[in-house]
Design a protein around this motif. Structure first.
Motif, PDB file in Angstrom:
ATOM      1  N   TYR A  18     -65.894 -48.041 -89.077  1.00 47.38           N
ATOM      2  CA  TYR A  18     -66.802 -46.960 -89.475  1.00 47.38           C
ATOM      3  C   TYR A  18     -68.247 -47.318 -89.128  1.00 47.38           C
ATOM      4  N   ASN A  59     -70.773 -47.726 -90.756  1.00 50.79           N
ATOM      5  CA  ASN A  59     -71.405 -48.739 -91.616  1.00 50.79           C
ATOM      6  C   ASN A  59     -70.863 -50.148 -91.371  1.00 50.79           C
ATOM      7  N   LYS A  98     -67.648 -51.068 -91.596  1.00 48.95           N
ATOM      8  CA  LYS A  98     -66.377 -51.312 -92.284  1.00 48.95           C
ATOM      9  C   LYS A  98     -65.203 -51.177 -91.319  1.00 48.95           C
ATOM     10  N   ALA A 142     -61.689 -50.426 -91.101  1.00 48.17           N
ATOM     11  CA  ALA A 142     -60.641 -49.836 -91.945  1.00 48.17           C
ATOM     12  C   ALA A 142     -59.255 -50.054 -91.350  1.00 48.17           C
ATOM     13  N   PRO A 190     -52.180 -50.641-100.955  1.00 48.62           N
ATOM     14  CA  PRO A 190     -53.088 -50.384-102.083  1.00 48.62           C
ATOM     15  C   PRO A 190     -54.256 -49.492-101.666  1.00 48.62           C
ATOM     16  N   ASN A 191     -54.993 -49.007-102.625  1.00 47.30           N
ATOM     17  CA  ASN A 191     -56.188 -48.213-102.305  1.00 47.30           C
ATOM     18  C   ASN A 191     -57.115 -49.012-101.402  1.00 47.30           C
ATOM     19  N   GLY A 192     -57.603 -48.357-100.370  1.00 43.05           N
ATOM     20  CA  GLY A 192     -58.521 -49.023 -99.450  1.00 43.05           C
ATOM     21  C   GLY A 192     -57.837 -49.743 -98.306  1.00 43.05           C
ATOM     22  N   ALA A 193     -56.500 -49.671 -98.242  1.00 44.98           N
ATOM     23  CA  ALA A 193     -55.749 -50.399 -97.211  1.00 44.98           C
ATOM     24  C   ALA A 193     -55.943 -49.813 -95.815  1.00 44.98           C
ATOM     25  N   GLY A 194     -56.285 -48.515 -95.748  1.00 47.38           N
ATOM     26  CA  GLY A 194     -56.467 -47.870 -94.453  1.00 47.38           C
ATOM     27  C   GLY A 194     -55.499 -46.730 -94.191  1.00 47.38           C
ATOM     28  N   LYS A 195     -54.704 -46.350 -95.189  1.00 46.08           N
ATOM     29  CA  LYS A 195     -53.692 -45.309 -95.013  1.00 46.08           C
ATOM     30  C   LYS A 195     -54.305 -43.975 -94.590  1.00 46.08           C
ATOM     31  N   SER A 196     -55.321 -43.527 -95.339  1.00 52.15           N
ATOM     32  CA  SER A 196     -55.933 -42.232 -95.012  1.00 52.15           C
ATOM     33  C   SER A 196     -56.612 -42.271 -93.647  1.00 52.15           C
ATOM     34  N   SER A 197     -57.222 -43.398 -93.330  1.00 48.43           N
ATOM     35  CA  SER A 197     -57.876 -43.520 -92.022  1.00 48.43           C
ATOM     36  C   SER A 197     -56.848 -43.358 -90.908  1.00 48.43           C
TER      37      SER A 197
HETATM   38  P1  ADP Z   1     -56.530 -45.773 -98.255  1.00 52.98           P
HETATM   39  O1  ADP Z   1     -56.186 -44.398 -97.804  1.00 52.98           O
HETATM   40  O2  ADP Z   1     -55.423 -46.753 -98.008  1.00 52.98           O
HETATM   41  O3  ADP Z   1     -57.028 -45.825 -99.651  1.00 52.98           O
HETATM   42  P2  ADP Z   1     -58.830 -45.499 -96.516  1.00 52.98           P
HETATM   43  O4  ADP Z   1     -58.370 -45.304 -95.125  1.00 52.98           O
HETATM   44  O5  ADP Z   1     -59.284 -44.327 -97.289  1.00 52.98           O
HETATM   45  O6  ADP Z   1     -57.708 -46.325 -97.319  1.00 52.98           O
HETATM   46  O7  ADP Z   1     -60.016 -46.541 -96.533  1.00 52.98           O
HETATM   47  C1  ADP Z   1     -59.943 -47.817 -95.884  1.00 52.98           C
HETATM   48  C2  ADP Z   1     -61.273 -48.510 -96.047  1.00 52.98           C
HETATM   49  O8  ADP Z   1     -62.259 -47.827 -95.283  1.00 52.98           O
HETATM   50  C3  ADP Z   1     -61.799 -48.510 -97.476  1.00 52.98           C
HETATM   51  O9  ADP Z   1     -62.488 -49.716 -97.681  1.00 52.98           O
HETATM   52  C4  ADP Z   1     -62.754 -47.322 -97.509  1.00 52.98           C
HETATM   53  O10 ADP Z   1     -63.769 -47.477 -98.474  1.00 52.98           O
HETATM   54  C5  ADP Z   1     -63.324 -47.350 -96.107  1.00 52.98           C
HETATM   55  N1  ADP Z   1     -63.716 -46.020 -95.630  1.00 52.98           N
HETATM   56  C6  ADP Z   1     -62.981 -44.889 -95.630  1.00 52.98           C
HETATM   57  N2  ADP Z   1     -63.665 -43.876 -95.099  1.00 52.98           N
HETATM   58  C7  ADP Z   1     -64.870 -44.380 -94.757  1.00 52.98           C
HETATM   59  C8  ADP Z   1     -66.035 -43.828 -94.172  1.00 52.98           C
HETATM   60  N3  ADP Z   1     -66.085 -42.552 -93.805  1.00 52.98           N
HETATM   61  N4  ADP Z   1     -67.084 -44.641 -93.967  1.00 52.98           N
HETATM   62  C9  ADP Z   1     -67.013 -45.939 -94.311  1.00 52.98           C
HETATM   63  N5  ADP Z   1     -65.967 -46.534 -94.868  1.00 52.98           N
HETATM   64  C10 ADP Z   1     -64.894 -45.755 -95.099  1.00 52.98           C
END
Ligand code: ADP
Ligand code: ADP
Length: 225
Positions: free
Chosen positions: A12, A14, A16, A18, A36-43
């Motif tokens: 990302y 910033n 990060k 992911a 777990p939350n933050g693992a990267g699933k949604s990304s």
């Molecule tokens: P999950 O779906 O498994 O909870 P995410 O894919 O939402 O994981 O997030 C993976 C990591 O990337 C997390 O640390 C989250 O905070 C970070 N993240 C998600 N979206 C963004 C974004 N738009 N900008 C910066 N960091 C992000």
């Protein structure tokens, strides 16, 4: 049908990271994306449904490339995001009718049949006249899945499908998806609760800190734990 994810990373703005060099093959049937939350699933899901570009790597679906054939791939997709919201003031049936028309079903009678069929499948026929906003949490989730599926997508991506559902609703939701997985479609489900989907998935991957920590059958994962 097969999805090939190769050397995929997402960094990302910033800084990060992911997703970190993810490699996965996903075939037809139900595929679980655990972590777990933050693992990267949604990304990963957002990249698969073409809402976001990867920083590195590629995704192909059969002979289509996610970058080059975005239009073709979008026409195959059904995506239910975690924070799915309804438009206000639409009745339950109107909401599905709208989804059906967006998916290209122009004939009103065909649409009505489709809408009734899906209202019935997800158990919302009796509340079809109710405002979608006023449905219970579980009903909203079921309406969400119906609107995702009414256009017959070949690839179905559902983010955290069972969050906030009671046990009965979870089973109901799982049954709807199990029925679908008998067809020639790919269904990808994400969750942070292993027990929620392991019984219905043929294959799964465990993400941790953006990396694939495990891939294989649910049985193999349980054996390893
Ligand atoms: P999950 O779906 O498994 O909870 P995410 O894919 O939402 O994981 O997030 C993976 C990591 O990337 C997390 O640390 C989250 O905070 C970070 N993240 C998600 N979206 C963004 C974004 N738009 N900008 C910066 N960091 C992000
Ligand atoms: P999820 O885990 O389901 O992705 P999040 O709470 O991580 O849910 O993300 C919600 C929204 O906030 C997403 O659009 C995501 O891209 C964004 N987001 C998450 N983490 C960050 C972050 N560290 N910086 C900027 N945006 C973020």
């Amino acid at each position: 049908m097969q999805i090939n994810i190769q050397e995929l990373s997402k960094i990302y703005p910033n800084g990060k990271k992911a997703l970190d060099n993810v490699n996965l093959e996903i075939g037809t049937g139900m595929f679980g994306l655990l972590g777990p939350n933050g693992a990267g699933k949604s990304s990963l899901m957002r990249i698969l449904v073409t809402l976001m570009k990867p920083s590195i790597g590629s995704v192909s679906i059969d002979s289509f490339d996610l970058e080059k054939n975005r239009k073709e791939i979008r026409s195959m997709l059904g995506y239910l995001p975690q924070d799915f919201r309804f438009f206000s003031k639409l009745k339950t049936w109107e909401f599905l009718d709208y989804a059906a028309s967006l998916s290209g079903i122009k004939n009103k009678n065909i649409r009505r049949d489709k809408v009734d069929e899906w209202l019935d499948k997800v158990g919302l026929f009796d509340v079809r006249e109710r405002d979608a906003n006023k449905l219970s949490g579980g009903m909203k989730r079921r309406l969400g899945i119906a609107q995702t599926l009414i256009g017959n997508p070949k690839i179905i991506v559902v983010d955290e499908p069972t969050t906030g559902l009671d046990p009965e609703e979870r089973i109901r939701f799982r049954n709807i998806l199990s029925e679908l997985s008998q067809q020639d479609v790919i269904i990808i489900l994400s969750t942070h609760i292993v027990g929620d989907i392991s019984s219905v998935c043929n294959n799964l991957a465990l993400l941790n800190n953006g990396q694939v920590a495990f891939k294989g059958t649910p049985e193999a994962l349980i054996e390893k734990a």
